[in-house]
Design a protein around this motif. Structure first.
Motif, PDB file in Angstrom:
ATOM      1  N   VAL A 317       0.853  -1.184   0.000  1.00 42.05           N
ATOM      2  CA  VAL A 317       0.000   0.000   0.000  1.00 42.05           C
ATOM      3  C   VAL A 317       0.890   1.234   0.000  1.00 42.05           C
ATOM      4  O   VAL A 317       1.714   1.407   0.900  1.00 42.05           O
ATOM      5  N   LEU A 318       0.747   2.053  -1.018  1.00 42.12           N
ATOM      6  CA  LEU A 318       1.484   3.318  -1.090  1.00 42.12           C
ATOM      7  C   LEU A 318       0.708   4.353  -0.292  1.00 42.12           C
ATOM      8  O   LEU A 318      -0.453   4.651  -0.602  1.00 42.12           O
ATOM      9  N   ARG A 319       1.341   4.896   0.737  1.00 41.31           N
ATOM     10  CA  ARG A 319       0.679   5.877   1.602  1.00 41.31           C
ATOM     11  C   ARG A 319       1.370   7.234   1.495  1.00 41.31           C
ATOM     12  O   ARG A 319       2.584   7.329   1.605  1.00 41.31           O
ATOM     13  N   PHE A 320       0.548   8.269   1.287  1.00 38.59           N
ATOM     14  CA  PHE A 320       1.066   9.633   1.208  1.00 38.59           C
ATOM     15  C   PHE A 320      -0.051  10.605   1.552  1.00 38.59           C
ATOM     16  O   PHE A 320      -1.179  10.454   1.084  1.00 38.59           O
ATOM     17  N   SER A 321       0.282  11.604   2.389  1.00 39.70           N
ATOM     18  CA  SER A 321      -0.703  12.608   2.778  1.00 39.70           C
ATOM     19  C   SER A 321      -0.092  13.998   2.671  1.00 39.70           C
ATOM     20  O   SER A 321       1.065  14.211   3.058  1.00 39.70           O
ATOM     21  N   HIS A 322      -0.887  14.919   2.145  1.00 38.48           N
ATOM     22  CA  HIS A 322      -0.489  16.328   2.115  1.00 38.48           C
ATOM     23  C   HIS A 322      -1.754  17.167   2.023  1.00 38.48           C
ATOM     24  O   HIS A 322      -2.495  17.086   1.033  1.00 38.48           O
ATOM     25  N   ASP A 323      -2.028  17.952   3.060  1.00 37.65           N
ATOM     26  CA  ASP A 323      -3.259  18.742   3.139  1.00 37.65           C
ATOM     27  C   ASP A 323      -4.464  17.831   2.915  1.00 37.65           C
ATOM     28  O   ASP A 323      -4.620  16.858   3.613  1.00 37.65           O
ATOM     29  N   ASP A 324      -5.269  18.137   1.900  1.00 39.48           N
ATOM     30  CA  ASP A 324      -6.473  17.344   1.664  1.00 39.48           C
ATOM     31  C   ASP A 324      -6.216  16.091   0.843  1.00 39.48           C
ATOM     32  O   ASP A 324      -7.139  15.291   0.616  1.00 39.48           O
ATOM     33  N   LEU A 325      -5.002  15.925   0.371  1.00 37.07           N
ATOM     34  CA  LEU A 325      -4.652  14.741  -0.410  1.00 37.07           C
ATOM     35  C   LEU A 325      -4.215  13.633   0.537  1.00 37.07           C
ATOM     36  O   LEU A 325      -3.213  13.754   1.238  1.00 37.07           O
ATOM     37  N   ASP A 326      -4.967  12.567   0.571  1.00 36.76           N
ATOM     38  CA  ASP A 326      -4.679  11.440   1.473  1.00 36.76           C
ATOM     39  C   ASP A 326      -4.744  10.160   0.650  1.00 36.76           C
ATOM     40  O   ASP A 326      -5.835   9.707   0.274  1.00 36.76           O
ATOM     41  N   ILE A 327      -3.591   9.590   0.368  1.00 39.00           N
ATOM     42  CA  ILE A 327      -3.508   8.436  -0.523  1.00 39.00           C
ATOM     43  C   ILE A 327      -3.158   7.186   0.265  1.00 39.00           C
ATOM     44  O   ILE A 327      -2.216   7.179   1.058  1.00 39.00           O
ATOM     45  N   ALA A 328      -3.910   6.134   0.043  1.00 35.81           N
ATOM     46  CA  ALA A 328      -3.592   4.796   0.537  1.00 35.81           C
ATOM     47  C   ALA A 328      -3.935   3.848  -0.597  1.00 35.81           C
ATOM     48  O   ALA A 328      -5.013   3.246  -0.640  1.00 35.81           O
ATOM     49  N   ALA A 329      -3.028   3.731  -1.553  1.00 38.72           N
ATOM     50  CA  ALA A 329      -3.300   3.024  -2.798  1.00 38.72           C
ATOM     51  C   ALA A 329      -2.611   1.669  -2.833  1.00 38.72           C
ATOM     52  O   ALA A 329      -1.380   1.598  -2.752  1.00 38.72           O
ATOM     53  N   PRO A 330      -3.363   0.597  -2.962  1.00 37.40           N
ATOM     54  CA  PRO A 330      -2.727  -0.725  -3.094  1.00 37.40           C
ATOM     55  C   PRO A 330      -2.082  -0.871  -4.471  1.00 37.40           C
ATOM     56  O   PRO A 330      -2.627  -0.419  -5.481  1.00 37.40           O
ATOM     57  N   ILE A 331      -0.913  -1.476  -4.485  1.00 42.30           N
ATOM     58  CA  ILE A 331      -0.196  -1.721  -5.740  1.00 42.30           C
ATOM     59  C   ILE A 331       0.202  -3.192  -5.768  1.00 42.30           C
ATOM     60  O   ILE A 331       0.867  -3.681  -4.853  1.00 42.30           O
ATOM     61  N   ARG A 332      -0.203  -3.886  -6.803  1.00 40.01           N
ATOM     62  CA  ARG A 332       0.202  -5.281  -6.967  1.00 40.01           C
ATOM     63  C   ARG A 332       1.492  -5.349  -7.783  1.00 40.01           C
ATOM     64  O   ARG A 332       1.686  -4.586  -8.720  1.00 40.01           O
ATOM     65  N   ARG A 333       2.337  -6.276  -7.401  1.00 42.83           N
ATOM     66  CA  ARG A 333       3.594  -6.430  -8.126  1.00 42.83           C
ATOM     67  C   ARG A 333       3.339  -6.718  -9.596  1.00 42.83           C
ATOM     68  O   ARG A 333       4.032  -6.209 -10.478  1.00 42.83           O
ATOM     69  N   ALA A 334       2.315  -7.521  -9.880  1.00 41.95           N
ATOM     70  CA  ALA A 334       2.008  -7.851 -11.277  1.00 41.95           C
ATOM     71  C   ALA A 334       1.685  -6.590 -12.071  1.00 41.95           C
ATOM     72  O   ALA A 334       2.084  -6.465 -13.234  1.00 41.95           O
ATOM     73  N   ASP A 335       0.954  -5.656 -11.468  1.00 45.85           N
ATOM     74  CA  ASP A 335       0.636  -4.406 -12.160  1.00 45.85           C
ATOM     75  C   ASP A 335       1.906  -3.578 -12.380  1.00 45.85           C
ATOM     76  O   ASP A 335       2.109  -3.027 -13.464  1.00 45.85           O
ATOM     77  N   PHE A 336       2.718  -3.481 -11.347  1.00 46.33           N
ATOM     78  CA  PHE A 336       3.970  -2.734 -11.454  1.00 46.33           C
ATOM     79  C   PHE A 336       4.839  -3.287 -12.577  1.00 46.33           C
ATOM     80  O   PHE A 336       5.401  -2.534 -13.380  1.00 46.33           O
ATOM     81  N   GLU A 337       4.925  -4.605 -12.664  1.00 51.27           N
ATOM     82  CA  GLU A 337       5.745  -5.214 -13.703  1.00 51.27           C
ATOM     83  C   GLU A 337       5.176  -4.925 -15.092  1.00 51.27           C
ATOM     84  O   GLU A 337       5.929  -4.791 -16.066  1.00 51.27           O
ATOM     85  N   GLY A 338       3.842  -4.810 -15.183  1.00 54.13           N
ATOM     86  CA  GLY A 338       3.246  -4.411 -16.450  1.00 54.13           C
ATOM     87  C   GLY A 338       3.585  -2.978 -16.812  1.00 54.13           C
ATOM     88  O   GLY A 338       3.863  -2.662 -17.984  1.00 54.13           O
ATOM     89  N   TRP A 339       3.587  -2.087 -15.811  1.00 54.48           N
ATOM     90  CA  TRP A 339       3.897  -0.672 -16.069  1.00 54.48           C
ATOM     91  C   TRP A 339       5.330  -0.485 -16.563  1.00 54.48           C
ATOM     92  O   TRP A 339       5.594   0.402 -17.372  1.00 54.48           O
TER      93      TRP A 339
END
Length: 414
Positions: A317-339
């Motif tokens: 899970v990629l986590r990042f917060s700044h002001d109103d931006l609050d990210i908790a995005a799951p990333i699968r290795r298979a997707d990353f390898e496709g990118w």
């Protein structure tokens, strides 16, 4: 024996090594013992005098006051680019060699006693970064930067050959070795023939390189996970007709320090104009805050951590917060390898080019030595395992092997 110093001036990190009395190489460290990031920060003090700091101190200075400081990074990536002549910092013009010289002085200052009278060996990539890179210009500028830093007589060696020299120290039989050296900005490949002797001999058979490595992998995560949350792929309206949000705004995410260029008044005005009729104006508001608040460094740290975690996990899970931006995005290795498929394809082509240059067939390669942070990415390792056999792969010293090998090359050149 004359002292020998190896200096790996890297796109992301820089490492300095010294030859020990027993013939091995050791890393010279600053008092903080932190990784020395290849960054340089400028700011003006209370009297208006321009100051600078490099490495960990440079990052600290930048984070203390990102709006009124200027951070320079990936300096090495511009060495072979004729289009980069100078930049202005607080009203003063700086040439690239001068900027790098300032960084090198800070990097090397604690090791003045070690440098005195030493043979200095400096690394360079096989191919410098850039579609129109001039490799001869890149090396000439590299030498000029070291000369400006007070080291006019350096020996320059190819980085993968240095990494191979370190690996060869453990060989007790002749071998043909493919050295794959992955840096922050470039990936370099060398075929080397090692004969442990005595006397020990190293014969370079062929080389290749490509301007693709860790930074490009980070950008793929940003482009697929972060940028869509900041407006990429969205629409706005002109005279009732939907138009795409300008994709060029998101190309600055290729390297986080480039985000500061988006603070230009015209760019901010353009974003504000598009925001008025955007389908999701809140996304562009988050983009503006990210740029104006110079939050790029924190974002890239989060992205880099997620990329590293994917080397050990199938999903993170990629986590990042700044002001109103609050990210908790799951990333699968298979997707990353496709990118990163385009980057993997370019790496594979460069490996093929090295084999062709060396006139060596894949099955004639005895060992494959992988080094550099990107070598830890499973898709990268699989590329080499498929082509050469998993049993031939060897890793180690991912972040220091080039610098240690440079010192060993200096010893053997004596």
């Amino acid at each position: 024996m004359q002292p020998v110093i190896g200096i790996d001036f890297g796109t992301t990190n820089s490492v300095v090594t010294s030859l020990r009395a027993d013939g091995s190489a050791s890393v010279l460290r600053h008092a903080t013992d932190d990784v020395f990031r290849s960054v340089l920060c400028f700011w003006a003090d209370g009297a208006g005098v321009t100051r600078h700091a490099a490495g960990p101190r440079g990052i600290e200075a930048y984070l203390e006051d990102p709006l009124d400081s200027r951070l320079i990074m990936s300096m090495k990536s511009y060495l072979a680019q004729r289009s980069f002549q100078e930049t202005r910092i607080f009203g003063r013009a700086y040439g690239l060699e001068g900027i790098i010289a300032l960084f090198l002085r800070d990097l090397l200052e604690p090791f003045a006693a070690d440098l005195a009278g030493a043979r200095i060996v400096v690394g360079r990539p096989v191919r410098f970064v850039g579609d129109s890179a001039d490799d001869a210009l890149g090396e000439a500028r590299l030498r000029a930067a070291f000369a400006a830093a007070g080291l006019p007589d350096v020996q320059v060696a190819l980085e993968p050959a240095a990494a191979g020299q370190r690996f060869a120290a453990g060989l007790d039989h002749p071998a043909t070795v493919l050295v794959a050296d992955f840096g922050g900005g470039t990936s370099d490949f060398s075929l080397l023939r090692f004969d442990p002797g005595p006397p020990a001999r190293v014969t370079a058979l062929g080389h290749s390189g490509v301007g693709v490595a860790g930074d490009a992998f980070d950008y793929r995560i940003i482009d697929n996970v972060i940028s869509p949350l900041l407006g990429k792929g969205g629409t706005y309206r002109v005279m009732g007709k939907p138009l795409p949000i300008p994709p060029a705004w998101f190309s600055s995410f290729a390297r986080w320090h480039l985000l500061s260029l988006m603070r230009a008044p015209k760019t901010m005005r353009d974003i504000a104009e598009v925001m008025r009729t955007a389908e999701h104006p809140e996304q562009l508001e988050n983009l503006v805050r990210l740029v104006k608040d110079e939050a790029g460094y924190a974002l890239y740290r989060a992205v880099s951590a997620a990329k590293a975690a994917l080397s050990a996990s199938e999903e993170v899970v990629l986590r990042f917060s700044h002001d109103d931006l609050d990210i908790a995005a799951p990333i699968r290795r298979a997707d990353f390898e496709g990118w990163i498929t385009p980057e993997l394809t370019r790496i594979a082509a460069a490996v093929d080019a090295a084999l062709v240059d060396a006139k060596v067939a894949p099955d004639a390669v005895d060992r494959v030595f992988l080094t550099g942070g990107t070598s830890l990415v499973p898709a990268v390792r699989n590329l080499f395992a498929t082509r050469f056999g998993a049993e031939k792969l060897v890793t180690g010293g991912e972040f220091v092997s080039v610098a240690e090998g440079l010192a060993l090359l200096g010893r053997d050149a004596a």
